[in-house]
Design a protein around this motif. Structure first.
Motif, PDB file in Angstrom:
ATOM      1  N   GLY A  41       0.833  -1.194   0.000  1.00 28.03           N
ATOM      2  CA  GLY A  41       0.000   0.000   0.000  1.00 28.03           C
ATOM      3  C   GLY A  41       0.867   1.242   0.000  1.00 28.03           C
ATOM      4  O   GLY A  41       1.866   1.320   0.730  1.00 28.03           O
ATOM      5  N   LEU A  42       0.508   2.207  -0.819  1.00 32.38           N
ATOM      6  CA  LEU A  42       1.265   3.453  -0.933  1.00 32.38           C
ATOM      7  C   LEU A  42       0.571   4.545  -0.119  1.00 32.38           C
ATOM      8  O   LEU A  42      -0.589   4.889  -0.380  1.00 32.38           O
ATOM      9  CB  LEU A  42       1.365   3.883  -2.394  1.00 32.38           C
ATOM     10  N   VAL A  43       1.290   5.077   0.859  1.00 32.34           N
ATOM     11  CA  VAL A  43       0.776   6.152   1.719  1.00 32.34           C
ATOM     12  C   VAL A  43       1.406   7.458   1.236  1.00 32.34           C
ATOM     13  O   VAL A  43       2.630   7.618   1.270  1.00 32.34           O
ATOM     14  CB  VAL A  43       1.119   5.888   3.191  1.00 32.34           C
ATOM     15  N   PRO A  44       0.598   8.430   0.761  1.00 33.06           N
ATOM     16  CA  PRO A  44       1.143   9.586   0.052  1.00 33.06           C
ATOM     17  C   PRO A  44       1.575  10.749   0.948  1.00 33.06           C
ATOM     18  O   PRO A  44       1.195  11.906   0.740  1.00 33.06           O
ATOM     19  CB  PRO A  44      -0.017   9.990  -0.868  1.00 33.06           C
ATOM     20  N   VAL A  45       2.376  10.441   1.951  1.00 33.12           N
ATOM     21  CA  VAL A  45       3.034  11.476   2.761  1.00 33.12           C
ATOM     22  C   VAL A  45       4.474  11.030   2.996  1.00 33.12           C
ATOM     23  O   VAL A  45       4.770   9.831   3.021  1.00 33.12           O
ATOM     24  CB  VAL A  45       2.330  11.721   4.111  1.00 33.12           C
ATOM     25  N   GLY A  46       5.357  12.011   3.177  1.00 34.10           N
ATOM     26  CA  GLY A  46       6.760  11.685   3.373  1.00 34.10           C
ATOM     27  C   GLY A  46       7.453  12.736   4.210  1.00 34.10           C
ATOM     28  O   GLY A  46       6.803  13.531   4.900  1.00 34.10           O
TER      29      GLY A  46
END
Length: 389
Positions: free
Chosen positions: A290-295
């Protein structure tokens, strides 16, 4: 300073939900612990990342009578937003906006003679006395005036400026070094030194409105340090100042911020597949990612690579591989939650999600840093702005 509409009208990549009802309840709990001392709501650094203006309003509504900021710019922004009442700012450099602060009725902290000279010049230019608080270095070794000859000079010159109508000495204050470490010998030593420095100033004619040294941990655990005012920072936001002191629930506090993001992608990956920069994580077998779009551009610590906890689909996951600038990956172990599912990084913890303290432990830091570092790309969504009922 961040101030976001209560509810967005479009889907958000990520959001930091700020529960102002929890903040008000925390302020009331801290007032009860202060037992007669006034409460300063510290809203520096955009209210520890929670949004200074709405948090300041909520704190005042719950009975705080002072606001506190680090910088003059933060204090002036509160005044520009229409917040009145007592307001202290304490971090100054030469050439700062002293006159603007004087004219805005902001209390300014002085730790040395250079600051007294600049604020008296500003008071002359403004045509009104400056409200000043003298800060004592009782052992922190940071800002504040050293005891002995330096303190004697600052007190004496401030009293002369007060006699000339240039300043009003409204406070005497200091800050603990180790109040979050129960039993640390510096705590008693600093209290003794503070009492001595206050006594010296008062014997020479200083009549402060407030004397204060208690920060959040001292407010929670050291009633003998409360004096006239306590300064509540991180505790107001429902974060414990130290795991050794207790959890937020132990003190009747509730975390105010919940940080979440929408899954941007869910995909199948074979075993042996490298994940993110450097391939520090390799899938142990066939799985889903799963790709979580914060970094880290959003304030997610890069130190959380491989360790940061995230709640997805009711299960705790862990950051798989490195946190990148704008995104990170979690191994979903074969589960296939829909794209757009909430990935909850931290919150109060009562729905099974991690807390800011869990992230602090994962990163080897403190929970203060976790909430404060969340960047401006993440909208603050303030909820429960009005009292229920």
């Amino acid at each position: 300073m961040t101030e976001t509409a209560a509810e967005p009208t479009a889907a958000l990549r990520a959001r930091a939900e700020i529960d102002l009802g929890a903040l008000r309840a925390n302020v009331r709990a801290l007032r009860a612990r202060a037992k007669g001392a006034a409460v300063m709501a510290v809203v520096k650094s955009d209210a520890y990342g929670h949004g200074a203006v709405p948090c300041a309003r909520a704190a005042l509504a719950a009975g705080a009578t002072w606001l506190g900021t680090a910088t003059a710019e933060e204090a002036l922004a509160l005044r520009a937003a229409g917040l009145s009442g007592r307001l202290l700012c304490w971090l100054w450099v030469p050439g700062g906006p002293w006159r603007e602060a004087v004219e805005a009725d902001i209390d300014v902290s002085l730790s040395g003679m250079w600051a007294l000279r600049e604020v008296t010049a500003a008071a002359r230019a403004a045509g009104r006395p400056a409200r000043v608080q003298l800060k004592a270095d009782t052992g922190l070794g940071r800002n504040g005036c050293q005891p002995g000859a330096d303190w004697a000079e600052l007190v004496g010159e401030a009293l002369r400026a007060e006699a000339e109508g240039l300043v009003r000495i409204t406070g005497l204050w200091s800050h603990f070094a180790c109040a979050d470490e129960p039993g640390h010998p510096s705590i008693a030593a600093q209290l003794t030194r503070f009492r001595e420095m206050v006594a010296y100033a008062e014997e020479r004619g200083v009549r402060p409105e407030v004397r204060h040294i208690a920060n959040s941990p001292a407010t929670l655990t050291l009633p003998e340090s409360h004096f006239d005012l306590v300064r509540t920072g991180i505790a107001m936001y429902g974060v414990s100042p130290s795991p050794e002191l207790g959890t937020p629930a132990d003190f009747g506090l509730r975390p105010v911020m919940t940080l979440s993001a929408s899954l941007a992608l869910v995909k199948h990956a074979p075993g042996g597949h490298g994940v993110s920069y450097g391939h520090h994580y390799v899938t142990p077998g066939e799985t889903t990612l799963g790709l979580v779009p914060v970094g880290y551009a959003d304030g997610i610590p890069r130190h959380a690579s491989g360790t940061g906890p995230v709640l997805v689909g009711g299960k705790w996951r862990t950051v798989a591989g490195r946190v990148a600038m704008d995104q990170f990956v979690v191994d979903l172990g074969g589960d296939e939650p829909p794209v757009g599912t909430d990935a909850v990084l931290f919150g109060p913890g009562d729905r099974g999600e991690p807390t800011a303290e869990d992230w602090a432990q994962a990163c080897g830091t403190i929970a203060y840093e976790i909430v404060t570092r969340i960047g401006t790309r993440v909208p603050r969504v303030h909820v429960n702005e009005r009292e229920a009922g």
